[in-house]
Design a protein around this motif. Structure first.
Motif, short mmCIF file in Angstrom:
data_model
loop_
_atom_site.label_atom_id
_atom_site.label_comp_id
_atom_site.label_asym_id
_atom_site.label_seq_id
_atom_site.Cartn_x
_atom_site.Cartn_y
_atom_site.Cartn_z
N ALA A 1 0.85 -1.19 0.00
CA ALA A 1 0.00 0.00 0.00
C ALA A 1 0.89 1.23 0.00
N ALA A 2 0.43 2.27 -0.68
CA ALA A 2 1.12 3.56 -0.71
C ALA A 2 0.06 4.63 -0.61
N GLU A 3 0.01 5.33 0.51
CA GLU A 3 -1.08 6.24 0.78
C GLU A 3 -0.58 7.56 1.35
N ILE A 4 -1.38 8.61 1.19
CA ILE A 4 -1.09 9.92 1.78
C ILE A 4 -2.20 10.23 2.77
N VAL A 5 -1.82 10.44 4.02
CA VAL A 5 -2.77 10.67 5.10
C VAL A 5 -2.66 12.12 5.56
N GLU A 6 -3.77 12.83 5.55
CA GLU A 6 -3.78 14.23 5.98
C GLU A 6 -4.16 14.31 7.45
N HIS A 7 -3.34 15.05 8.23
CA HIS A 7 -3.62 15.19 9.65
C HIS A 7 -2.86 16.39 10.20
N ARG A 8 -3.54 17.24 10.94
CA ARG A 8 -2.93 18.40 11.59
C ARG A 8 -2.19 19.29 10.59
N GLY A 9 -2.77 19.42 9.41
CA GLY A 9 -2.20 20.30 8.41
C GLY A 9 -1.03 19.74 7.63
N GLN A 10 -0.70 18.47 7.86
CA GLN A 10 0.41 17.82 7.16
C GLN A 10 -0.12 16.67 6.31
N HIS A 11 0.63 16.35 5.28
CA HIS A 11 0.32 15.20 4.44
C HIS A 11 1.40 14.15 4.64
N TRP A 12 1.03 13.03 5.26
CA TRP A 12 1.99 11.98 5.61
C TRP A 12 2.01 10.92 4.52
N ASN A 13 3.19 10.71 3.95
CA ASN A 13 3.38 9.69 2.91
C ASN A 13 3.77 8.38 3.57
N LEU A 14 2.95 7.36 3.36
CA LEU A 14 3.13 6.06 4.00
C LEU A 14 3.15 4.96 2.94
N ALA A 15 4.09 4.02 3.07
CA ALA A 15 4.13 2.89 2.16
C ALA A 15 4.68 1.67 2.89
N GLY A 16 4.17 0.51 2.53
CA GLY A 16 4.61 -0.74 3.14
C GLY A 16 3.55 -1.80 2.94
N SER A 17 3.61 -2.84 3.76
CA SER A 17 2.53 -3.83 3.70
C SER A 17 1.23 -3.16 4.12
N ARG A 18 0.13 -3.75 3.71
CA ARG A 18 -1.16 -3.14 4.04
C ARG A 18 -1.37 -3.04 5.55
N GLN A 19 -0.93 -4.05 6.30
CA GLN A 19 -1.08 -4.00 7.75
C GLN A 19 -0.23 -2.88 8.35
N ALA A 20 1.01 -2.77 7.93
CA ALA A 20 1.89 -1.74 8.49
C ALA A 20 1.35 -0.34 8.19
N VAL A 21 0.88 -0.12 6.98
CA VAL A 21 0.34 1.19 6.62
C VAL A 21 -0.93 1.49 7.40
N ALA A 22 -1.78 0.49 7.58
CA ALA A 22 -3.01 0.69 8.33
C ALA A 22 -2.71 1.04 9.79
N GLU A 23 -1.75 0.35 10.39
CA GLU A 23 -1.39 0.63 11.79
C GLU A 23 -0.78 2.02 11.92
N ALA A 24 0.08 2.38 10.97
CA ALA A 24 0.70 3.71 11.01
C ALA A 24 -0.35 4.81 10.84
N THR A 25 -1.29 4.59 9.95
CA THR A 25 -2.36 5.56 9.73
C THR A 25 -3.17 5.79 11.00
N GLU A 26 -3.49 4.71 11.68
CA GLU A 26 -4.27 4.81 12.92
C GLU A 26 -3.50 5.62 13.97
N LEU A 27 -2.21 5.38 14.08
CA LEU A 27 -1.41 6.09 15.06
C LEU A 27 -1.30 7.59 14.74
N ILE A 28 -1.15 7.91 13.45
CA ILE A 28 -1.09 9.32 13.06
C ILE A 28 -2.38 10.04 13.39
N LEU A 29 -3.49 9.44 13.01
CA LEU A 29 -4.77 10.09 13.21
C LEU A 29 -5.15 10.22 14.69
N ALA A 30 -4.54 9.38 15.53
CA ALA A 30 -4.82 9.42 16.97
C ALA A 30 -3.89 10.40 17.70
#
Length: 250
Positions: free
Chosen positions: A220-249
């Motif tokens: 997965a390769a995704e861009i997550v928007e949070h607190r005015g920043q755009h976070w570029n994330l890539a890796g296995s789907r599980q790793a990206v999903a876990e990272a996304t959850e942590l950023i948004l929290a």
């Protein structure tokens, strides 16, 4: 020549030219800071790629880090030397990268790493290869079992909108690598050497070539928007999903 073969040929040509110019000696020019640098090799390699694209893909658009710009229905994003600070300080962790996109998203990415003579090519519809051999499909792994390739400029450590989301992800991983070339980092994720890529607000020429490789490896390769920043994330789907959850929290 099809798009993947052309992309591969272009980055190998650009990287070989830049390496030859480095061996002959180059002057350093600064852009915005001591770590934001450019050289004649960056410009020469970009010009080489642009001229060849004009020959082979005259109807396509072009966007280069060093200023090349031409509109088109499809667009080639060019990073002639990714990791220029490493390049100019003789650290052998730099590459040439190119990514092709259309209105639907990435088509293909190619990254050439001259120090190891390694060439990655891949995309959503073209399984990623390293030196013409398919990489293993990415398997799901949790963050606590993988390394993260990342970067955060030191002047952002005191800014919570930048630091807190970054720290929340980094602290959850097994170990951290800051090596200085986003495209090689992403190629390493696609090859399974690292489990996660994490940076923020990347320019498209830093993101698209390697993101295409991760997608071509089944990740997965995704861009997550949070607190005015755009976070570029890539890796296995599980790793990206876990990272996304942590950023948004955060």
């Amino acid at each position: 020549m099809n798009d993947p073969d052309l992309a591969a040929d272009l980055v190998r040509d650009a990287g070989t030219l830049a390496a030859a110019m480095l061996a002959d000696g180059l002057e350093t020019h600064y852009k915005t800071s001591i770590s934001d640098v450019v050289s004649a090799a960056d410009h020469a390699a970009e010009e080489r790629v642009v001229s060849r694209l004009l020959e082979h893909r005259p109807d396509d658009g072009v966007v280069g880090e060093e200023g090349a710009s031409r509109p088109g229905a499809r667009t080639w994003y060019i990073d002639p030397v990714d990791g220029t600070y490493n390049f100019l300080t003789q650290v052998p962790y730099w590459c040439s990268a190119i990514g092709l996109v259309d209105e639907q998203g990435p088509i293909v990415g190619a990254v050439y790493y001259p120090a190891r003579d390694e060439l990655w090519v891949g995309g959503p519809d073209r399984p990623t290869t390293r030196n013409a051999k398919p990489v293993a499909p990415l398997s799901d792994q949790s963050l606590d079992r993988v390394s993260v390739c990342t970067y955060l400029h030191p002047d952002k450590f005191a800014d919570d909108d930048h630091f807190q989301p970054w720290r929340s992800v980094v602290a959850a991983t097994a170990t951290v690598r800051m090596l200085g070339s986003a495209s090689i980092d992403l190629s390493g994720v696609a090859s399974g050497w690292s489990g996660l890529f994490l940076q923020k607000n990347l320019n498209l020429w830093d993101w698209l070539p390697g993101a295409a490789l991760v997608l071509g490896a089944g990740g997965a390769a995704e861009i997550v928007e949070h607190r005015g920043q755009h976070w570029n994330l890539a890796g296995s789907r599980q790793a990206v999903a876990e990272a996304t959850e942590l950023i948004l929290a955060s």
